[in-house]
Write an enzyme that holds these catalytic residues in place. Structure first.
Site, mmCIF file in Angstrom:
data_model
loop_
_atom_site.group_PDB
_atom_site.id
_atom_site.type_symbol
_atom_site.label_atom_id
_atom_site.label_comp_id
_atom_site.label_asym_id
_atom_site.label_seq_id
_atom_site.Cartn_x
_atom_site.Cartn_y
_atom_site.Cartn_z
ATOM 1 N N HIS A 11 1.091 -2.546 -12.407
ATOM 2 C CA HIS A 11 0.577 -2.130 -11.100
ATOM 3 C C HIS A 11 -0.466 -1.008 -11.251
ATOM 4 O O HIS A 11 -1.598 -1.116 -10.757
ATOM 5 C CB HIS A 11 1.746 -1.660 -10.219
ATOM 6 C CG HIS A 11 1.348 -1.200 -8.850
ATOM 7 N ND1 HIS A 11 1.433 -2.007 -7.739
ATOM 8 C CD2 HIS A 11 0.864 -0.008 -8.413
ATOM 9 C CE1 HIS A 11 1.011 -1.332 -6.676
ATOM 10 N NE2 HIS A 11 0.659 -0.110 -7.051
ATOM 11 N N GLU A 12 -0.085 0.058 -11.968
ATOM 12 C CA GLU A 12 -1.006 1.197 -12.116
ATOM 13 C C GLU A 12 -2.246 0.808 -12.915
ATOM 14 O O GLU A 12 -3.341 1.349 -12.694
ATOM 15 C CB GLU A 12 -0.296 2.395 -12.754
ATOM 16 C CG GLU A 12 0.893 2.956 -11.954
ATOM 17 C CD GLU A 12 0.566 3.362 -10.516
ATOM 18 O OE1 GLU A 12 -0.587 3.687 -10.221
ATOM 19 O OE2 GLU A 12 1.507 3.336 -9.684
ATOM 20 N N HIS A 19 -4.784 -0.445 -10.488
ATOM 21 C CA HIS A 19 -5.515 0.679 -9.868
ATOM 22 C C HIS A 19 -6.557 1.225 -10.855
ATOM 23 O O HIS A 19 -7.694 1.511 -10.498
ATOM 24 C CB HIS A 19 -4.546 1.821 -9.539
ATOM 25 C CG HIS A 19 -3.740 1.617 -8.279
ATOM 26 N ND1 HIS A 19 -4.311 1.372 -7.060
ATOM 27 C CD2 HIS A 19 -2.395 1.660 -8.059
ATOM 28 C CE1 HIS A 19 -3.350 1.266 -6.129
ATOM 29 N NE2 HIS A 19 -2.181 1.429 -6.715
ATOM 30 N N GLU A 66 -5.069 -0.890 -3.220
ATOM 31 C CA GLU A 66 -3.768 -1.541 -3.392
ATOM 32 C C GLU A 66 -3.954 -3.044 -3.642
ATOM 33 O O GLU A 66 -3.124 -3.667 -4.303
ATOM 34 C CB GLU A 66 -2.918 -1.278 -2.141
ATOM 35 C CG GLU A 66 -1.426 -1.270 -2.380
ATOM 36 C CD GLU A 66 -0.966 -0.188 -3.361
ATOM 37 O OE1 GLU A 66 0.056 -0.407 -4.016
ATOM 38 O OE2 GLU A 66 -1.636 0.870 -3.475
HETATM 39 ZN ZN LIG Z 1 -0.297 1.277 -5.778
#
Ligand SMILES: [Zn+2]
Length: 493
Positions: free
Chosen positions: A261-262, A265, A291
Site C-alpha cells: 500500500h505505502e 503512495h 489513495e
Molecule cells: Zn493510504
C-alpha cells in the site's frame, strides 16, 4: 523577471522549508529518541510559522494579479492556478481562529488517547464540542469564499472540486448493493477452510521480505527508503520518499500488504514530473487520487491471484518455510480476501471498508452543515452501523464514534478520500485492461506495463488538471461506481 517567475521562485522557496519539515516529521516518527520530542516540536512549530508567513506575504496578491496579465503556456496557467489555490487557502482564515483550532485540537486529541480506552464519551465530548464549533466556523468562512455549503468547503481541502452532491450520488448507489454483496461473500467464505498465521515471524525477516516486494513493485531505492513507525505512513519529498510500516511478530499478513500500500503512495510521489518539482502544480492531485495509487497497488495488484503467487514464493523463501501450508498460494489468497464484519475501520477488509467510510461521511456532512448536533453522533453511529453491518455500538463509544483520530483535531472532510481512492483504482483497472494484460505482466515479474500506464495517466499529470479532467483523460469518463461494483463482485462472488 516576470511575475509568474517571481511566484515560481517564491513557491519553490516555500517547498524547501516544507522539505525540511517533512524530514523532521519522518525522523520524529521513525528514529528520534523520546527525549528529543519537546525541542523537535518547537523546531517544527517555528518552521510552520515561517512557512505560514511566506505563504501569506502581502505582495503576493499583487504578483498574482500581474501574473494573470502575462502570456502563459497552458502548463504555466495551471501552475498559477494551483499557486493561487494554496495562497487563498493560507490567507483565508484569521490567525486567531487557526491558533484556537490548533490548541483545541491538540487538547482533544491528547485526552482522547486515554478517554478512548476508558470509553469516556462524556469526557471526550467536553473537548470535542469546541473542536466541532471551531471547525464549523472555519467551514462557514471557507463556504462564503467558495460559494458552497459548509461541508463542501471542508471537503475541498482534501478533494478540490468534489461536492457532496457528487458523493451522495456515488455512495447512495453503493449502499443499494453493498449489504447484499457482503452477505453473499460471507456465506460463500463460511464453508472454505483457512489456515491462520502462527508466529513467530521475526521483524527482521519481515523487513527483508518487504524489501523484496518493493523491488518487484519497482520502488526507487535511490530516492526513498523503508523504516518502522507506530503508525505507518508515506512521507518525505518526491526525490526522497520515506515509507514506514509496523511489524507484528505473530502475524506477517498486515505488515506485508501495508508495505504494498505505502509503496503505491511512494511510486506516485517518485513519479511526479521533475519539470514542476517544488511547485504546487507538481504535487499530487488530491487525497483521493493519492489513495487511488496506494489502493491500485494494494487491491488491484497486491491482492490479485497473480501477485499472491509472488508473495507465496517470496514469503516461503524469506521464512524458510517451503512446506508451511499457511504460505500456500490458495491459503494466502484466502487470507488476503477474507471478509469479516467488524467495528473498527482500520481493521476492515476491502469489502466492508466502504460501509465504514460512508457512515462517517454522512455523519460529518450533517454535523458540519448544522443538520445534527455533536451530541447526536453516538446514537446516529449506532443506527447506521446496525443498518450497514448489523452491529450495534450502543454505549460502546471506543469501538464506535471515538475510534478514529481524524475528528479529534477537526479533520472533517477527509474520510471520503479512502473510498473515492478505491473507486478510482477499480476504474483505472477497467480501462487499463483494454491495453495491458495485467495478470500476464504480474506473473512475468516485470510489472512495467502497469506502471507505465499509471505514470502516463496519473503520476506525470500531477495537478495539471482538475480531478474530474484527470480521471476523464485517463479513463474516458468521470468517476463511476459501476467499476467498483464489478471489481468487488468479481473477487468476492
Ligand atoms: Zn493510504
Amino acid at each position: 523577471m516576470s511575475h509568474y517567475d517571481k511566484l515560481m521562485a517564491h513557491y519553490q522557496s516555500i517547498h524547501h522549508f516544507n522539505h525540511a519539515q517533512a524530514m523532521l516529521g519522518w525522523d520524529a516518527a521513525a528514529n528520534m529518541p523520546v527525549g528529543g520530542n519537546d525541542a523537535r516540536s518547537n523546531a517544527m512549530a517555528e518552521l510552520s510559522v515561517h512557512v505560514h508567513r511566506l505563504s501569506t506575504q502581502p505582495q503576493l496578491a499583487d504578483w498574482f494579479e500581474s501574473a494573470q496579465q502575462e502570456t502563459l503556456t497552458d502548463a504555466q496557467s495551471a501552475s498559477l492556478r494551483e499557486m493561487k489555490r494554496q495562497w487563498q487557502d493560507a490567507t483565508l482564515l484569521p490567525e486567531d481562529l487557526v491558533q484556537a483550532q490548533s490548541k483545541a485540537g491538540s487538547k482533544c486529541e491528547h485526552a482522547w488517547r486515554t478517554q478512548r480506552q476508558e470509553n469516556d464519551w462524556q469526557g471526550f465530548a467536553k473537548n470535542w464540542q469546541e473542536v466541532v464549533a471551531l471547525s464549523k466556523e472555519e467551514a462557514s468562512i471557507r463556504a462564503s469564499a467558495l460559494g458552497t455549503t459548509p461541508y463542501d468547503a471542508m471537503l475541498d481541502k482534501f478533494e478540490p472540486g468534489t461536492s457532496s452532491a457528487q458523493l451522495d450520488g456515488l455512495f447512495d448507489e453503493v449502499k443499494t448493493w453493498l449489504p447484499e454483496l457482503i452477505e453473499k461473500a460471507l456465506a460463500k467464505q463460511a464453508s472454505e477452510p483457512i489456515l491462520l498465521p502462527q508466529g513467530s515471524y521475526p521483524a527482521d525477516t519481515q523487513k527483508a521480505l518487504g524489501l523484496e516486494v518493493m523491488k518487484l513493485l519497482q520502488f526507487d531505492f535511490d530516492h526513498g527508503r523503508l523504516d518502522q513507525s507506530v503508525h505507518p505512513f508515506c512521507g518525505g519529498v518526491p526525490s526522497d520518499v520515506r515509507i514506514t510500516t509496523r511489524y507484528d511478530e505473530q502475524d506477517f499478513v498486515q505488515a506485508l500488504m501495508g508495505i504494498v500500500h505505502e509503496t503505491g503512495h511512494a511510486r506516485y510521489e517518485q513519479g511526479l514530473p521533475k519539470a514542476f518539482a517544488g511547485l504546487p502544480v507538481g504535487e499530487a492531485r488530491s487525497m483521493g487520487i493519492h489513495e487511488s495509487q496506494s489502493l491500485f497497488f494494494e487491491m488491484q495488484v497486491g491482492r490479485s491471484q497473480a501477485f499472491i503467487e509472488h508473495l507465496s514464493r517470496l514469503s516461503q523463501q524469506a521464512f524458510q518455510a517451503q512446506q508451511d501450508p499457511v504460505f500456500a498460494e490458495d491459503n494466502l489468497y484466502k487470507l488476503y480476501t477474507r471478509v469479516q464484519k467488524g467495528f473498527i475501520r482500520v481493521d476492515a477488509d476491502e469489502l466492508t471498508y466502504p460501509a465504514h467510510v460512508i457512515l462517517r461521511y454522512e455523519i460529518e456532512r450533517d454535523l458540519i452543515n448544522g443538520v445534527i448536533h455533536y451530541q447526536d453522533v453516538p446514537e446516529l453511529w449506532d443506527a447506521k452501523m446496525q443498518a450497514s453491518l448489523g452491529l450495534t455500538t450502543k454505549d460502546n463509544f471506543k469501538d464506535g464514534c471515538m475510534q478514529d483520530i481524524h475528528w479529534t483535531d477537526g479533520a472533517f472532510g477527509y474520510f471520503p478520500s479512502y473510498t473515492l481512492g478505491a473507486m478510482y483504482a477499480a476504474q483505472y483497472k477497467t480501462k487499463m485492461t483494454q491495453t495491458v494484460d495485467i495478470d500476464a505482466a504480474i506473473r512475468s515479474g516485470d510489472l512495467s506495463p502497469i506502471f507505465q500506464w499509471l505514470s502516463d495517466h496519473i503520476w506525470s499529470q500531477a495537478s495539471l488538471y482538475s480531478t474530474d479532467e484527470l480521471v476523464t483523460r485517463a479513463t474516458g469518463e468521470v468517476l463511476n461506481a459501476a467499476h467498483f461494483r464489478k471489481h468487488l463482485e468479481g473477487r468476492y462472488l
